[in-house]
Design a protein around this motif. Structure first.
Motif, PDB file in Angstrom:
ATOM      1  N   ILE A  11      54.785  29.963  69.716  1.00  0.00           N
ATOM      2  CA  ILE A  11      54.926  28.564  69.983  1.00  0.00           C
ATOM      3  C   ILE A  11      54.504  27.818  68.531  1.00  0.00           C
ATOM      4  CG2 ILE A  11      52.971  27.053  70.909  1.00  0.00           C
ATOM      5  CD1 ILE A  11      53.099  28.906  73.396  1.00  0.00           C
ATOM      6  N   ARG A  12      53.459  28.644  67.635  1.00  0.00           N
ATOM      7  CA  ARG A  12      53.104  28.187  66.484  1.00  0.00           C
ATOM      8  C   ARG A  12      54.403  27.979  65.647  1.00  0.00           C
ATOM      9  NH1 ARG A  12      48.037  27.229  64.033  1.00  0.00           N
ATOM     10  NH2 ARG A  12      46.517  27.856  65.696  1.00  0.00           N
ATOM     11  N   ARG A  27      53.059  35.376  72.185  1.00  0.00           N
ATOM     12  CA  ARG A  27      53.220  33.967  72.704  1.00  0.00           C
ATOM     13  C   ARG A  27      52.687  32.915  71.905  1.00  0.00           C
ATOM     14  NH1 ARG A  27      50.225  30.265  75.143  1.00  0.00           N
ATOM     15  NH2 ARG A  27      51.095  29.175  77.130  1.00  0.00           N
ATOM     16  N   ASP A  28      51.514  33.235  71.224  1.00  0.00           N
ATOM     17  CA  ASP A  28      51.033  32.150  70.133  1.00  0.00           C
ATOM     18  C   ASP A  28      51.897  32.134  68.888  1.00  0.00           C
ATOM     19  OD1 ASP A  28      48.817  32.030  71.855  1.00  0.00           O
ATOM     20  OD2 ASP A  28      47.391  33.012  70.769  1.00  0.00           O
ATOM     21  N   VAL A  78      47.313  39.159  67.583  1.00  0.00           N
ATOM     22  CA  VAL A  78      47.558  38.010  68.161  1.00  0.00           C
ATOM     23  C   VAL A  78      48.515  37.859  69.215  1.00  0.00           C
ATOM     24  CG1 VAL A  78      46.569  36.618  66.513  1.00  0.00           C
ATOM     25  CG2 VAL A  78      49.064  36.804  66.263  1.00  0.00           C
ATOM     26  N   TRP A 101      49.288  29.132  58.557  1.00  0.00           N
ATOM     27  CA  TRP A 101      48.562  29.779  59.610  1.00  0.00           C
ATOM     28  C   TRP A 101      48.550  31.449  59.511  1.00  0.00           C
ATOM     29  CZ3 TRP A 101      50.431  32.109  64.364  1.00  0.00           C
ATOM     30  CH2 TRP A 101      49.555  32.470  65.310  1.00  0.00           C
ATOM     31  N   ALA A 124      52.587  39.783  64.886  1.00  0.00           N
ATOM     32  CA  ALA A 124      51.844  39.347  66.155  1.00  0.00           C
ATOM     33  C   ALA A 124      51.042  40.788  66.318  1.00  0.00           C
ATOM     34  CB  ALA A 124      52.601  38.952  67.126  1.00  0.00           C
ATOM     35  N   GLU A 170      54.769  25.693  74.805  1.00  0.00           N
ATOM     36  CA  GLU A 170      54.010  26.012  75.879  1.00  0.00           C
ATOM     37  C   GLU A 170      54.526  26.054  77.338  1.00  0.00           C
ATOM     38  OE1 GLU A 170      49.768  25.420  75.740  1.00  0.00           O
ATOM     39  OE2 GLU A 170      50.062  24.727  73.616  1.00  0.00           O
ATOM     40  N   ALA A 201      51.189  30.120  79.851  1.00  0.00           N
ATOM     41  CA  ALA A 201      50.018  31.207  79.734  1.00  0.00           C
ATOM     42  C   ALA A 201      50.080  31.933  81.069  1.00  0.00           C
ATOM     43  CB  ALA A 201      48.542  30.378  79.523  1.00  0.00           C
TER      44      ALA A 201
END
Length: 140
Positions: free
Chosen positions: A77-78, A73-74, A70, A12, A65, A84, A89
């Motif tokens: 989590i990834r 948080r993303d 990005v 990713w 990030a 989550e 959110a």
């Protein structure tokens, strides 16, 4: 940490880097050096991630990030570091208010987002037209 998690996260991140114009596949490593510099991290940390050797630490994830545009948080989590449920959110922008119940200013938003000082003027100029009211407005 599961090998699958590292593999998925590294894939990713590599896709994000490529989509943002970093040539991470060049044998001389120029793109890896550039992303490391932009993220403020060691090139070795980027290389270890892309070679699926190790998961980056929090500081490296934060830097990547920001450099890749990005949310942290993303990334967390990834990476499998958090879920989550651990990081709910954020509220929609229309519901975000300061402690005093007023809308935050663009300057406050820049602080909350971690916009670097050298990019703050550009951030304010780009974001101002999206605020309700007069074009170019920098407060709420």
């Amino acid at each position: 940490m599961a090998k699958d998690t590292l593999e998925e996260f590294a894939a990713w991140m590599a896709d994000l880097m490529r989509s943002r114009g970093y040539d991470i596949d060049h044998p001389r490593g120029g793109g890896r050096t550039r992303i490391a510099d932009d993220a403020g991290v060691h090139r070795a940390a980027v290389t270890r991630l892309l070679q699926r050797q190790s998961m980056p630490d929090l500081a490296t994830m934060r830097g990547l990030a920001h450099a890749l545009g990005v949310p942290v948080r993303d990334v967390l989590i990834r990476s499998g570091k958090l879920t989550e449920d651990d990081l709910p959110a954020p509220a929609p922008a229309s519901r975000r208010r300061s402690a005093r119940g007023r809308r935050i200013t663009l300057e406050e938003a820049a602080d909350l987002l971690g916009v670097p000082e050298e990019r703050r003027t550009l951030f304010l100029q780009v974001a101002a037209p999206f605020l309700p009211g007069k074009p170019g407005r920098t407060g709420a």
